[in-house]
Each structure stands twice: as structure tokens, then as C-alpha cells.
Design a protein around this motif. Structure first.
Motif, PDB file in Angstrom:
ATOM      1  N   UNK A   1       0.637  -0.670  -0.013  1.00  0.00           N
ATOM      2  CA  UNK A   1      -0.317   0.290  -0.174  1.00  0.00           C
ATOM      3  C   UNK A   1       0.716   1.071   0.299  1.00  0.00           C
ATOM      4  N   UNK A   2       1.964   1.039   0.713  1.00  0.00           N
ATOM      5  CA  UNK A   2       2.747   1.987   0.725  1.00  0.00           C
ATOM      6  C   UNK A   2       3.220   3.072  -0.527  1.00  0.00           C
ATOM      7  N   UNK A   3       3.740   1.660  -1.440  1.00  0.00           N
ATOM      8  CA  UNK A   3       4.670   1.634  -3.051  1.00  0.00           C
ATOM      9  C   UNK A   3       3.220   2.723  -3.839  1.00  0.00           C
ATOM     10  N   UNK A   4       1.922   1.971  -3.422  1.00  0.00           N
ATOM     11  CA  UNK A   4       0.981   2.730  -4.182  1.00  0.00           C
ATOM     12  C   UNK A   4       0.558   4.065  -4.240  1.00  0.00           C
ATOM     13  N   UNK A   5       0.483   4.224  -2.630  1.00  0.00           N
ATOM     14  CA  UNK A   5       0.124   5.425  -2.394  1.00  0.00           C
ATOM     15  C   UNK A   5       2.036   6.530  -3.255  1.00  0.00           C
ATOM     16  N   UNK A   6       3.082   6.113  -2.925  1.00  0.00           N
ATOM     17  CA  UNK A   6       4.326   6.789  -2.908  1.00  0.00           C
ATOM     18  C   UNK A   6       3.611   7.284  -4.391  1.00  0.00           C
ATOM     19  N   UNK A   7       3.235   6.144  -5.885  1.00  0.00           N
ATOM     20  CA  UNK A   7       3.397   6.317  -6.568  1.00  0.00           C
ATOM     21  C   UNK A   7       2.265   6.899  -7.236  1.00  0.00           C
ATOM     22  N   UNK A   8       1.214   6.914  -6.294  1.00  0.00           N
ATOM     23  CA  UNK A   8       0.074   8.381  -6.679  1.00  0.00           C
ATOM     24  C   UNK A   8       0.271   9.706  -6.048  1.00  0.00           C
ATOM     25  N   UNK A   9       1.454  10.075  -5.222  1.00  0.00           N
ATOM     26  CA  UNK A   9       1.783  10.969  -4.784  1.00  0.00           C
ATOM     27  C   UNK A   9       2.852  11.619  -5.494  1.00  0.00           C
ATOM     28  N   UNK A  10       3.548  11.424  -5.886  1.00  0.00           N
ATOM     29  CA  UNK A  10       4.916  11.610  -6.738  1.00  0.00           C
ATOM     30  C   UNK A  10       4.096  12.199  -8.106  1.00  0.00           C
ATOM     31  N   UNK A  11       2.788  11.457  -8.912  1.00  0.00           N
ATOM     32  CA  UNK A  11       2.704  11.305 -10.032  1.00  0.00           C
ATOM     33  C   UNK A  11       1.606  12.746 -10.212  1.00  0.00           C
ATOM     34  N   UNK A  12       1.834  13.265  -9.068  1.00  0.00           N
ATOM     35  CA  UNK A  12       0.203  14.744  -8.486  1.00  0.00           C
ATOM     36  C   UNK A  12       1.707  15.275  -8.398  1.00  0.00           C
ATOM     37  N   UNK A  13       2.687  15.587  -7.820  1.00  0.00           N
ATOM     38  CA  UNK A  13       3.752  15.981  -7.561  1.00  0.00           C
ATOM     39  C   UNK A  13       3.725  16.766  -9.613  1.00  0.00           C
ATOM     40  N   UNK A  14       4.713  15.578  -9.765  1.00  0.00           N
ATOM     41  CA  UNK A  14       4.607  16.165 -11.326  1.00  0.00           C
ATOM     42  C   UNK A  14       4.392  16.640 -12.230  1.00  0.00           C
ATOM     43  N   UNK A  15       2.898  16.852 -11.984  1.00  0.00           N
ATOM     44  CA  UNK A  15       1.929  17.069 -12.558  1.00  0.00           C
ATOM     45  C   UNK A  15       1.620  18.215 -12.485  1.00  0.00           C
ATOM     46  N   UNK A  16       2.150  18.888 -11.293  1.00  0.00           N
ATOM     47  CA  UNK A  16       1.980  20.092 -10.864  1.00  0.00           C
ATOM     48  C   UNK A  16       3.170  20.538 -11.720  1.00  0.00           C
ATOM     49  N   UNK A  17       4.605  20.497 -12.473  1.00  0.00           N
ATOM     50  CA  UNK A  17       5.933  20.599 -12.652  1.00  0.00           C
ATOM     51  C   UNK A  17       6.267  21.127 -12.337  1.00  0.00           C
ATOM     52  N   UNK A  18       6.086  20.650 -10.865  1.00  0.00           N
ATOM     53  CA  UNK A  18       7.604  21.040  -9.574  1.00  0.00           C
ATOM     54  C   UNK A  18       8.622  20.217 -10.330  1.00  0.00           C
ATOM     55  N   UNK A  19       9.819  20.373  -9.350  1.00  0.00           N
ATOM     56  CA  UNK A  19      10.826  19.834  -9.647  1.00  0.00           C
ATOM     57  C   UNK A  19      10.840  19.046  -8.022  1.00  0.00           C
ATOM     58  N   UNK A  20      11.535  17.977  -7.688  1.00  0.00           N
ATOM     59  CA  UNK A  20      11.337  16.659  -7.276  1.00  0.00           C
ATOM     60  C   UNK A  20      12.423  15.659  -6.793  1.00  0.00           C
ATOM     61  N   UNK A  21      13.029  15.553  -5.876  1.00  0.00           N
ATOM     62  CA  UNK A  21      14.025  14.452  -5.483  1.00  0.00           C
ATOM     63  C   UNK A  21      13.374  13.999  -4.220  1.00  0.00           C
ATOM     64  N   UNK A  22      13.658  12.473  -4.644  1.00  0.00           N
ATOM     65  CA  UNK A  22      12.769  11.447  -3.482  1.00  0.00           C
ATOM     66  C   UNK A  22      13.938  10.057  -3.099  1.00  0.00           C
ATOM     67  N   UNK A  23      14.157   9.926  -1.650  1.00  0.00           N
ATOM     68  CA  UNK A  23      14.400   8.491  -1.412  1.00  0.00           C
ATOM     69  C   UNK A  23      13.048   6.982  -1.229  1.00  0.00           C
TER      70      UNK A  23
END
Length: 799
Positions: free
Chosen positions: A438-460
Motif C-alpha cells: 500500500x505504501x508503494x502504491x500511495x507513493x506512486x500516486x503522490x509522485x504523479x500528483x507532484x510531477x503533474x504540477x510541474x515541480x522539481x522533485x527528489x525523493x528517496x
């Protein structure tokens, strides 16, 4: 708690939580240590990153100018610049400033001269410093105010005697009066009449009056005014009647002194009030200048650079380091974020440096937007982010009774509500603290939301699903922190384009777990997981080899560029030297031609005089023809025609009488006889020898002799030197040699020559000078100067 700052027409939020997480306050503390004034330290404590592009560019440009000043000249301490705002305000309201206030004002006013002296000493043409020069030029000149305060108040905050004529008079009177009082009291102490009455033989003061310590039982016998007594009552401090009037006068002078000091301070306070606007304006500029210089000093401490402001939104960090890690321990990072690379997913083992990588990126972005140098190499650039948000570390809140997962999600939710296209998002261990699936699935959805906003992102992360996501999602790239299985320790190197692996099986095997158990554990991995691990292993190996090849290629390129620069420098130096030789050759050739022409005119003159004496032997048209032939013989010298070396045409044939260079001996000689078969007899000084023509190089041919009645004219300039050495000769012996040498020098066109006679006894010098006095061709002569041989040489100027 949130802190708001403006950007464009709207505003965004820079969280104080983010500043603390990224240790921005530590950088402010380090920067404060580099400031020298209390105002500069105060300004730094309130420094926050800007998100206005032009403002950030201006700050970084100014910091770079500060670093240039420190590199070229250094900068004096501005510790004398104080917070004088309250003092100026009180001066304007009519209050009298204290001596400490005035010294602070003088120190601040003097900062103007310190700043101008440093900046004006730097060559503007070589180092423009447009921003800082503009700031310094706007400082008001307050030298007269500084001089007035320093002339009245010393460094200890005391009004000096010379502050006014009246104060000098008052204090001198006080000194004389105090001396008289002490002298009177000293006599009383030494008097046998009073010695038994005194508790101690000393002079002291009570209530600003000079008194003596008298025993209580002698109160009536001693007489005078009692000003105090000891705690036991056994000692009375009495002012003797003989000094009462003197003490009264001393007190009057002290009151006069107080009034005069107050008058002086009030006068100086008036000067401060008059210059109030200039003082406050200077204080603002000097404070800003102190902050700029502090940033420059910080750049030296961090061995940092001022990054470029990236207009295209691309972050490029070259050999970046975290400021809190010592240079010798830090492992540099090379990161590019922007263009097609919108996000970076970093994977790898714990304690491998993932979190440090996040903090490095975030803190350097904050430093750049605050106008600070960053610990990186030249060529690094940073965009101006509208907001920087970080969720890093264990954020479990005991007060709120939240789990680690809940604390992370609370922060992330707050971040997601504030982000926009120009935001930088840093997320550590995204999706951790709950069920992995569940954590991986939620993480992917959060990343997709941030990327859709056009932000610069760095995550571990540790999740394999996120590695696959980064591999398949456009604009996102995998990265990993390198781990050395042999030493079971991380190298802290960030590898771009390669996902990390957990290394659990390798670590367990190295720690001693049996091979059988390890292999059995591998069988429990799915086929996809095994293929992924194999792929990561292969990519890691290929990446390492590619890094080694790139390092070698970089070194070769650096060496090639160095060789190219050296070659270019040598070529430039050679061209310069070649042009100098050409110019020298042109000058020498023109000089020779001019001399030859002058000599030809002298010859024509002599021929005409001779023709007048014997007109039947030479006609005028013959003279004109000879002159034309001499003029035609003058060469036209140009840079391309004259090289100072032999022409590339066929070598000249050797003839009898020619001056030649015998190559095998390296000596010059004269050809005396043609022996045939390409061989000649050559005279080398006193020695004659047979030399082959191929071993000779033609140097010159003898000038043809022109018979003119009983006289001959021969040009011999090629054999005439500029000096004649007479050392070792007798006086009379030298005269014929001098006469012949001066004639040859005149024929060669020399304006002046040197006769070397040495110092010795001086007899030869005296004889030579007597001979020169009567020589018709000598215009004047003098002893040599320094560099010409001194008194051992006579320089002769010819007519």
C-alpha cells in the motif's frame, strides 16, 4: 509556523519547518561569524531566501564582487560600525549624547573612509565592481564630524583636556590646587604634633573632599569638618580647617569642569543632529556592505563559488558538498535536475548518504537564493524556486500521538496544498511506515500528483515499485548511493541512472551466513525480482566502467587543453619576438642605407671640389649620373623583404677578396687565392689554410677602390667596431692607432665611439685626452657613465 514572502504578483510560503530540517539556521550562524559589525550580524540573523529572480541575481553578483575584493585587497573590519539609530534620534530631540554614543557615531562615520579607501585602491579597468562601487560612491563624507569627535573624546570615552581652551584652563587649575591640598596634608602627616592623632598616615577622599583618618579621641583637638567615620566609630575622616577653603575652590572648579564638558558634548551632539540623515544612510550602506563581505568570507571558508542563476529552470550542481561536512570528508555530488529530468528517485541501503544528498540539494538552493556562495565548482547553476519544501527524517509527534507514517503524511499533505510549478520538493523515505504494497502504491500516486504540477522533485525510497516507476515514467530518473560489498560500507557516491539494490544477500553472506541459506533465500524471490537485481548489478558494473572511462577522458582532455594553451602562448610569444626582430632589422637596414647615402653625398661633394680643381678630367653630368646611380642603389626595405637572414635565392659564388665564415672553425676570414676545383686559400688572422667552398659562407665583398688622383676612398664599415681597446699600450704608441681608428669610424658613419684606456695610473687617459684636444675630427669627449665603463672609458663624439 509558516513564513510568507512575496513572489511576482502573488505569494508563496517558505516553511520554518523546512528551514530547520535543511539546517538553514546553521548556515546563518556560520555567516554571522564572518560579519564584523553588530549591525551586520543583526541583518544576517534576519536573512531569508528570496524567490524574486532579479533580486537573487543581484545578491549573487554582489557577493561575487565581495569575493573579488577579498581576493585582491582584503577588507578592514567594520567593528566600529555601531547601531547609532537611537543616538541620532535622541540628538535630534535635543538630548545630550554620552561620550560612548559619540565614539560610536565616530566609528560608524569612519566606516565610510575605510570602505572608500579599499575600493578606490582596486583598478577599475581590471576589476569593475559596478555594484559595490556604486554603493560606496553614495556614502556621505563625514570626515569633519569624525575629526571633531576624536579631537574631544578619547578611546576610553573621556573628554580630553584639549577639547576646549576653557577646559584646559580649568583642569590645569584643578591640578595645581589638588597639588597644594595634598602638599598641605602631607606636611600635617609628617608633623610630630599630628602623627599621634592619625589612625593611618594617609590622605584620602570623602564626598569629593580631601580628608585625614583621625582617631576618635582626638576629635576636638584635631579640629575641622567631619565627613565620615569608620564602621567601628574609632576613626573619623576629618577635613582640616587649613584646606577647607582650598577644597571649596576645588569643588567650584569641578562644577565649572562639569558645565564645560556638558557644553562640549552638547556642541558635538548638535553636529550629530545636523548629520543625522547622512549618518543613517551611511549606516544602512555599511551594514549591507558588511553582509556582502561576510558572504564573500563564507565563500572562502567553504571553498565555494557563486552559482549562475538558471533562466531555464535547470539545477546543475558540479562537485557539490554539504556545507556541514568537512571538505576532506565530503563526497561530491553531480546533479542535474530540469529539462527532461523533472524528478530523481534515489534508492540504496540505509546510512548510504541518501538523506545527505536530499539535504545538500535543498540547503544549497536556500543558500543560493540568499545570495550566499555554495560549496561546489564553477559552472554550477541554480534556478530560483518559488518555494522549497522538505519532508525528511523521523517526524513522529509524541504530543499528537501520531505514528511515523501519520507524521510523514501530515507534512506531505501540507506540502501538497502549497506547491506550484516553480517549487522544489524533497521527500525522504516516501511511503515508509506502513504496509509495503500500500505504501508503494500511495507513493506512486503522490509522485504523479507532484510531477503533474510541474515541480522539481527528489525523493528517496526502498520500494522496488518506485525503481520500476522511475525507469518507465518520462521525466524521472533512477539514482542510487554506491555500496561497497567488500568492505560492507557505503561510498556515499551518487550514481545517476542506476537504481540501487538492497544488497541484503551479499551483506548476509559477507557477515558469515551460510551459502546454503543465502541461496535458499534467493529462491523465494520472484522471477521479476531476480531479473531486476541482475539488471541493477549489470548497470552498476557498466556505470562504474563508464565513470572510469569518463574520468580518464576528462584527464586527457584537460591535458590536451593545457598543451593547446601552452602551444598558443608559445606561438603568440614567437610571433611577438618575430615582429620585434623584423622591426629591428628594418631599423638597422634603414640606418645602414641612410649612412651610405650620407657618405655618398660626402663623396660627391669631394668629387665636385676635386672637379673644380681639375675640370678637364671630370664633367658635371658625370657627377649627376654617379649620384643617380647611388640613389638607385638604395634598397626598398619592407617586412616581407628583409628577415635579417640570407635570401632564399641561390648562394653567392665565393671570389678572391671576399669575407667568409669558415663553418668548421666558426671563424671569419678573407679569401686570398682561388685554388680551383672548388677550393680556396683563406686567411684566418695570422694563419692561412685551404678550405672547400662548401665549408664557407659568404659574408661580404670588398668595395671597389675609386682612384681620384693621388688619393683613394675605401668603405670599411663592416670591419670597424664601436670601441677601440688601448689597454696595455704606451701613450705615444696609441696616437697613430687612435688617428686611424677615428678616420675609419668617420668613414663608417659613427656619430660617437669609445676609447678603452682602463683606469690604472691614469697616464694613458691623460695622454689620450691631450691628443683628442687637438684632433680636428673630435667634436667633444667625456668619461664614460655608469653602464659605459666609467672612468676607464672615454666616449668621443665625432664631427
Amino acid at each position: 509556523m509558516l513564513k510568507e514572502f512575496a513572489v511576482g504578483k502573488g505569494s508563496v510560503f517558505l516553511e520554518l519547518h523546512t528551514l530547520r530540517t535543511l539546517e538553514y539556521n546553521y548556515m546563518l550562524t556560520l555567516l554571522e561569524e564572518q560579519a564584523s559589525s553588530e549591525m551586520g550580524k543583526e541583518a544576517i540573523s534576519n536573512l531569508t531566501p528570496s524567490n524574486v529572480t532579479e533580486e537573487v541575481r543581484q545578491m549573487l553578483t554582489t557577493t561575487a564582487e565581495g569575493m573579488d575584493i577579498l581576493r585582491l585587497k582584503g577588507f578592514p573590519s567594520l567593528a566600529g560600525v555601531k547601531d547609532i539609530r537611537n543616538a541620532v534620534k535622541r540628538a535630534r530631540l535635543g538630548s545630550v549624547l554620552t561620550t560612548k554614543d559619540l565614539r560610536n557615531v565616530a566609528g560608524t562615520a569612519h566606516g565610510e573612509r575605510q570602505a572608500k579607501n579599499v575600493v578606490s585602491s582596486i583598478d577599475e579597468e581590471d576589476t569593475p565592481l559596478p555594484i559595490i562601487r556604486g554603493m560606496v560612491s553614495g556614502l556621505a563624507e563625514l570626515r569633519s564630524l569624525v575629526k571633531a569627535i576624536h579631537a574631544a573624546v578619547d578611546v576610553d570615552g573621556q573628554v580630553i583636556d584639549e577639547a576646549s581652551v576653557e577646559l584646559t584652563r580649568i583642569r590645569r587649575s584643578m591640578t595645581r590646587l589638588q597639588g597644594g591640598i595634598r602638599s598641605t596634608l602631607d606636611q600635617m602627616i609628617k608633623s610630630s604634633h599630628y602623627q599621634k592623632m592619625l589612625q593611618d598616615p594617609i590622605v584620602t577622599q570623602r564626598n569629593d573632599r580631601y580628608v585625614l583618618p583621625v582617631k576618635q579621641e582626638y576629635r576636638s583637638a584635631f579640629g575641622g569638618m567631619i565627613h565620615d567615620q569608620s564602621a567601628s566609630g574609632q576613626t573619623l575622616f576629618i577635613e582640616p580647617e587649613t584646606v577647607v577653603q582650598q577644597n571649596n575652590r576645588l569643588r567650584e572648579l569641578e562644577l565649572e569642569e562639569e558645565r564645560e564638558v556638558e557644553r562640549i558634548l552638547r556642541q558635538l551632539t548638535g553636529l550629530v543632529a545636523e548629520s543625522g540623515d547622512e549618518l543613517l544612510a551611511n549606516l544602512s550602506v555599511l551594514t549591507e556592505l558588511d553582509v556582502i563581505i561576510a558572504k564573500g568570507r563564507l565563500g572562502g571558508v567553504l571553498k565555494g563559488v557563486c552559482p549562475q542563476v538558471a533562466e531555464n529552470g535547470v539545477m546543475t550542481l558540479k562537485k557539490a558538498r554539504h556545507p556541514m561536512i568537512p571538505v576532506e570528508q565530503a563526497v561530491p555530488l553531480d546533479i542535474e535536475l530540469g529539462r527532461e529530468r523533472q524528478g530523481i528517485i534515489v534508492t540504496g541501503p540505509n546510512t548510504g548518504g541518501k538523506t545527505v544528498s536530499l539535504k545538500t540539494v535543498g540547503l544549497l538552493a536556500l543558500m543560493g537564493q540568499s545570495g550566499m556562495p555554495i560549496p561546489a565548482e564553477e559552472g554550477s547553476s541554480l534556478p530560483v524556486f518559488s518555494g522549497i519544501f522538505a519532508d525528511i527524517g523521523d517526524e513522529q509527534s509524541i504530543e499528537q500521538n501520531l505514528s511515523t507514517f501519520s507524521a510523514h503524511m501530515t507534512n506531505i499533505i501540507r506540502i501538497l496544498d502549497q506547491i506550484e510549478e516553480r517549487s522544489l520538493i524533497l521527500l525522504d523515505e516516501l511511503g515508509a511506515g506502513t504496509d509495503p504494497t500500500e505504501g508503494a502504491a500511495l507513493a506512486i500516486s503522490i509522485l504523479e500528483y507532484i510531477l503533474a504540477k510541474g515541480c522539481r522533485l527528489m525523493a528517496t525510497t526502498h520500494y522496488t515499485e518506485l525503481k520500476v516507476f522511475a525507469h518507465s515514467r518520462d521525466g524521472v530518473i533512477n539514482a542510487s548511493v554506491e555500496f561497497d560489498v567488500e568492505t560492507l560500507s557505503p561510498t556515499y557516491r551518487l550514481l545517476m541512472g542506476v537504481p540501487g539494490k538492497s544488497n541484503a544477500f551479499d551483506i548476509a553472506r559477507r557477515l558469515g551466513l551460510s551459502q546454503e541459506i543465502v541461496e535458499d533465500g534467493r529462491t523465494h524471490l520472484s522471477a521479476d525480482e531476480n531479473r531486476l537485481e541482475e539488471m541493477i548489478t549489470g548497470l552498476t558494473k557498466d556505470r562504474r566502467l563508464a565513470e572510469e572511462d569518463r574520468t580518464e577522458a576528462t584527464q586527457l582532455r584537460v591535458e590536451a587543453e593545457k598543451l593547446q594553451r601552452e602551444y598558443a602562448d608559445k606561438m603568440a610569444a614567437w610571433e611577438t619576438e618575430k615582429e620585434k626582430l623584423r622591426e629591428k632589422a628594418r631599423i638597422e637596414a634603414r640606418t645602414l642605407v641612410t649612412r651610405a647615402k650620407r657618405e655618398s653625398e660626402d663623396v660627391i661633394k669631394e668629387l665636385r671640389e676635386w672637379a673644380k680643381a681639375r675640370p678637364q678630367d671630370l664633367k658635371e653630368h658625370q657627377l649627376t649620373e654617379l649620384k643617380k646611380r647611388l640613389d638607385d642603389a638604395e634598397p626598398e626595405v619592407s617586412p616581407t623583404q628583409y628577415r635579417g637572414v640570407q635570401s632564399s635565392s641561390a648562394p653567392r659564388r665565393i671570389r678572391v677578396g671576399d669575407q667568409v665564415l669558415v663553418r668548421s672553425f666558426g671563424q671569419k676570414g678573407q679569401v686570398t687565392e682561388d685554388l680551383g676545383n672548388g677550393e680556396f686559400q683563406v686567411s684566418l688572422g695570422l694563419m692561412k689554410m685551404k678550405v672547400a667552398e662548401k665549408d664557407m659562407e659568404w659574408k661580404s665583398s670588398p668595395k671597389p677602390e675609386k682612384e681620384q688622383g693621388s688619393t683613394f676612398y675605401r668603405r670599411q664599415s663592416t670591419d670597424v667596431k664601436h670601441e677601440l681597446d688601448l689597454r696595455g699600450k704606451m701613450v705615444e704608441e696609441s696616437f697613430p692607432e687612435i688617428d686611424k681608428y677615428l678616420d675609419d669610424a668617420l668613414m663608417a658613419g659613427y656619430p660617437k665611439v669609445s676609447l678603452i684606456h682602463g683606469k690604472g695610473t691614469g697616464a694613458l687617459r691623460v695622454g689620450v685626452h691631450k691628443y683628442l684636444n687637438r684632433h680636428p675630427q673630435v667634436k667633444e669627449y667625456r668619461l664614460g657613465e655608469q653602464g659605459e665603463g666609467g672612468t676607464g672609458v672615454t666616449v668621443v663624439e665625432l664631427r
